[in-house]
Design a protein around this motif. Sequence first.
Motif, PDB file in Angstrom:
ATOM      1  N   ASP A 149       1.422  59.836  84.883  1.00  0.00           N
ATOM      2  CA  ASP A 149       0.409  60.177  83.923  1.00  0.00           C
ATOM      3  C   ASP A 149      -0.722  59.870  84.976  1.00  0.00           C
ATOM      4  O   ASP A 149      -1.063  58.538  85.019  1.00  0.00           O
ATOM      5  N   GLY A 150      -1.508  60.907  85.329  1.00  0.00           N
ATOM      6  CA  GLY A 150      -2.621  60.288  86.411  1.00  0.00           C
ATOM      7  C   GLY A 150      -2.080  59.641  87.729  1.00  0.00           C
ATOM      8  O   GLY A 150      -1.130  60.040  88.107  1.00  0.00           O
ATOM      9  N   ASN A 151      -2.598  58.472  87.766  1.00  0.00           N
ATOM     10  CA  ASN A 151      -2.093  57.840  88.826  1.00  0.00           C
ATOM     11  C   ASN A 151      -0.967  56.568  88.504  1.00  0.00           C
ATOM     12  O   ASN A 151      -0.673  55.606  89.355  1.00  0.00           O
ATOM     13  N   LYS A 152      -0.565  56.764  87.311  1.00  0.00           N
ATOM     14  CA  LYS A 152       0.374  55.777  86.920  1.00  0.00           C
ATOM     15  C   LYS A 152       1.816  56.610  86.637  1.00  0.00           C
ATOM     16  O   LYS A 152       1.890  57.466  86.691  1.00  0.00           O
ATOM     17  N   ILE A 153       2.725  55.374  86.926  1.00  0.00           N
ATOM     18  CA  ILE A 153       4.143  55.875  86.876  1.00  0.00           C
ATOM     19  C   ILE A 153       4.948  54.862  85.600  1.00  0.00           C
ATOM     20  O   ILE A 153       4.325  53.901  85.355  1.00  0.00           O
ATOM     21  N   LEU A 154       5.561  55.526  84.821  1.00  0.00           N
ATOM     22  CA  LEU A 154       6.322  54.930  83.824  1.00  0.00           C
ATOM     23  C   LEU A 154       7.203  54.070  84.360  1.00  0.00           C
ATOM     24  O   LEU A 154       8.236  54.649  85.147  1.00  0.00           O
ATOM     25  N   VAL A 155       7.424  53.005  84.156  1.00  0.00           N
ATOM     26  CA  VAL A 155       8.454  51.869  84.625  1.00  0.00           C
ATOM     27  C   VAL A 155       9.045  51.125  83.534  1.00  0.00           C
ATOM     28  O   VAL A 155       8.732  51.154  82.218  1.00  0.00           O
ATOM     29  N   ILE A 156      10.171  50.534  83.575  1.00  0.00           N
ATOM     30  CA  ILE A 156      10.739  49.574  82.705  1.00  0.00           C
ATOM     31  C   ILE A 156      10.690  48.122  83.140  1.00  0.00           C
ATOM     32  O   ILE A 156      10.565  47.838  84.419  1.00  0.00           O
TER      33      ILE A 156
ATOM     34  N   PRO B 204      12.854  53.983  85.368  1.00  0.00           N
ATOM     35  CA  PRO B 204      14.042  54.305  84.454  1.00  0.00           C
ATOM     36  C   PRO B 204      15.284  55.047  85.105  1.00  0.00           C
ATOM     37  O   PRO B 204      14.880  55.899  85.920  1.00  0.00           O
ATOM     38  N   GLY B 205      16.148  54.748  84.576  1.00  0.00           N
ATOM     39  CA  GLY B 205      17.248  55.322  85.110  1.00  0.00           C
ATOM     40  C   GLY B 205      18.411  54.418  85.144  1.00  0.00           C
ATOM     41  O   GLY B 205      18.530  53.157  84.778  1.00  0.00           O
ATOM     42  N   GLY B 206      19.716  54.592  85.888  1.00  0.00           N
ATOM     43  CA  GLY B 206      20.780  53.859  86.081  1.00  0.00           C
ATOM     44  C   GLY B 206      22.187  54.383  86.554  1.00  0.00           C
ATOM     45  O   GLY B 206      22.145  55.463  87.031  1.00  0.00           O
ATOM     46  N   SER B 207      22.954  53.825  86.074  1.00  0.00           N
ATOM     47  CA  SER B 207      24.526  54.359  86.799  1.00  0.00           C
ATOM     48  C   SER B 207      24.838  55.309  85.703  1.00  0.00           C
ATOM     49  O   SER B 207      24.492  55.574  84.456  1.00  0.00           O
ATOM     50  N   LEU B 208      25.889  56.084  86.539  1.00  0.00           N
ATOM     51  CA  LEU B 208      26.494  57.280  85.576  1.00  0.00           C
ATOM     52  C   LEU B 208      27.823  56.846  84.661  1.00  0.00           C
ATOM     53  O   LEU B 208      28.478  55.820  85.223  1.00  0.00           O
ATOM     54  N   GLU B 209      27.985  57.335  83.683  1.00  0.00           N
ATOM     55  CA  GLU B 209      29.060  56.810  82.686  1.00  0.00           C
ATOM     56  C   GLU B 209      30.330  57.862  83.178  1.00  0.00           C
ATOM     57  O   GLU B 209      29.831  59.011  83.829  1.00  0.00           O
ATOM     58  N   ASP B 210      31.341  57.693  82.825  1.00  0.00           N
ATOM     59  CA  ASP B 210      32.636  58.522  83.443  1.00  0.00           C
ATOM     60  C   ASP B 210      32.243  59.999  82.948  1.00  0.00           C
ATOM     61  O   ASP B 210      32.026  60.128  81.543  1.00  0.00           O
ATOM     62  N   GLY B 211      32.516  60.897  83.769  1.00  0.00           N
ATOM     63  CA  GLY B 211      32.463  62.446  83.598  1.00  0.00           C
ATOM     64  C   GLY B 211      31.055  62.720  83.422  1.00  0.00           C
ATOM     65  O   GLY B 211      30.704  63.968  82.957  1.00  0.00           O
TER      66      GLY B 211
ATOM     67  N   ARG C 277      20.034  60.660  79.624  1.00  0.00           N
ATOM     68  CA  ARG C 277      20.640  59.479  78.723  1.00  0.00           C
ATOM     69  C   ARG C 277      19.869  58.113  79.086  1.00  0.00           C
ATOM     70  O   ARG C 277      19.339  57.305  78.209  1.00  0.00           O
ATOM     71  N   GLU C 278      19.822  57.771  80.436  1.00  0.00           N
ATOM     72  CA  GLU C 278      19.254  56.559  80.546  1.00  0.00           C
ATOM     73  C   GLU C 278      17.750  56.392  80.563  1.00  0.00           C
ATOM     74  O   GLU C 278      17.127  55.423  79.799  1.00  0.00           O
ATOM     75  N   PHE C 279      17.093  57.491  80.827  1.00  0.00           N
ATOM     76  CA  PHE C 279      15.496  57.663  80.484  1.00  0.00           C
ATOM     77  C   PHE C 279      15.411  57.405  78.933  1.00  0.00           C
ATOM     78  O   PHE C 279      14.405  56.721  78.485  1.00  0.00           O
TER      79      PHE C 279
ATOM     80  N   ASP D  41      19.498  47.179  80.361  1.00  0.00           N
ATOM     81  CA  ASP D  41      18.953  46.342  81.324  1.00  0.00           C
ATOM     82  C   ASP D  41      17.312  46.621  81.424  1.00  0.00           C
ATOM     83  O   ASP D  41      16.702  46.100  82.121  1.00  0.00           O
ATOM     84  N   SER D  42      16.864  47.041  80.330  1.00  0.00           N
ATOM     85  CA  SER D  42      15.404  47.354  80.019  1.00  0.00           C
ATOM     86  C   SER D  42      14.954  46.699  78.848  1.00  0.00           C
ATOM     87  O   SER D  42      15.541  46.633  77.732  1.00  0.00           O
ATOM     88  N   LEU D  43      13.842  45.819  78.910  1.00  0.00           N
ATOM     89  CA  LEU D  43      13.254  45.215  77.985  1.00  0.00           C
ATOM     90  C   LEU D  43      12.174  46.203  77.198  1.00  0.00           C
ATOM     91  O   LEU D  43      11.489  45.792  76.575  1.00  0.00           O
ATOM     92  N   GLY D  44      11.922  47.234  77.997  1.00  0.00           N
ATOM     93  CA  GLY D  44      10.705  48.376  77.414  1.00  0.00           C
ATOM     94  C   GLY D  44      10.070  48.740  78.679  1.00  0.00           C
ATOM     95  O   GLY D  44      10.020  48.622  79.855  1.00  0.00           O
ATOM     96  N   ALA D  45       9.453  50.106  78.196  1.00  0.00           N
ATOM     97  CA  ALA D  45       8.614  50.675  79.263  1.00  0.00           C
ATOM     98  C   ALA D  45       7.091  50.656  79.290  1.00  0.00           C
ATOM     99  O   ALA D  45       6.513  50.176  78.217  1.00  0.00           O
ATOM    100  N   LEU D  46       6.551  50.771  80.209  1.00  0.00           N
ATOM    101  CA  LEU D  46       5.025  50.689  80.207  1.00  0.00           C
ATOM    102  C   LEU D  46       4.576  51.487  81.624  1.00  0.00           C
ATOM    103  O   LEU D  46       5.064  51.788  82.600  1.00  0.00           O
ATOM    104  N   TRP D  47       3.225  51.674  81.529  1.00  0.00           N
ATOM    105  CA  TRP D  47       2.574  52.351  82.657  1.00  0.00           C
ATOM    106  C   TRP D  47       2.171  51.602  83.667  1.00  0.00           C
ATOM    107  O   TRP D  47       1.648  50.571  83.294  1.00  0.00           O
TER     108      TRP D  47
END
Length: 162
Positions: A19-26, A40-47, A56-58, A115-121
């Motif tokens: 969003d502009g010059n900011k990235i959404l992070v966790i 935001p993101g992470g590991s794949l589940e089986d299949g 899903r992770e996002f 493993d996320s406590l929440g998102a912010l810019w």
Amino acid sequence: MITDKKIHRAFGVYGIYTDGNKILVINKNRGPYINRYDLPGGSLEDGESLTVALKREFLEETGFEVKVDINLGIADFMLPWAWNECEFVHHIAAYYLVEVIRGDIKKPHQFEGQDSLGALWLSEEEANINNASPLVLKAFRWLKESVFDPDVEVYNDWEIRM
């Protein structure tokens, strides 16, 4: 290259949403990036496919439902992390540019493995090696330079922020 250490290999998918010059992070609450900002993101589940896992992770970590626009590339990072009899982690990350379809930033539901406590810019000026993961720092470099450097980044002096 690190060859004399026991290394844990981790693979994950990560989304860049701007969003502009900011990235959404966790705000990470575990792992080698604990108490730092991460993408935001992470590991794949089986299949799961890469993009299904990313969506899903996002959603789990930010509250946003996303559409995957483009795969930017693969990057890898090596850093010290004592985990499961290993001394280092070799983190392999698939980067994607994403768009939000719907949703709002919300505090994530806490469950085993969350493993996320929440998102912010976060702006590039606010991000540094002491408060952000290597993934976030590379994302800001990509935004600034439009170049995705595929070379491994080794952080021998990485500190876990407990």
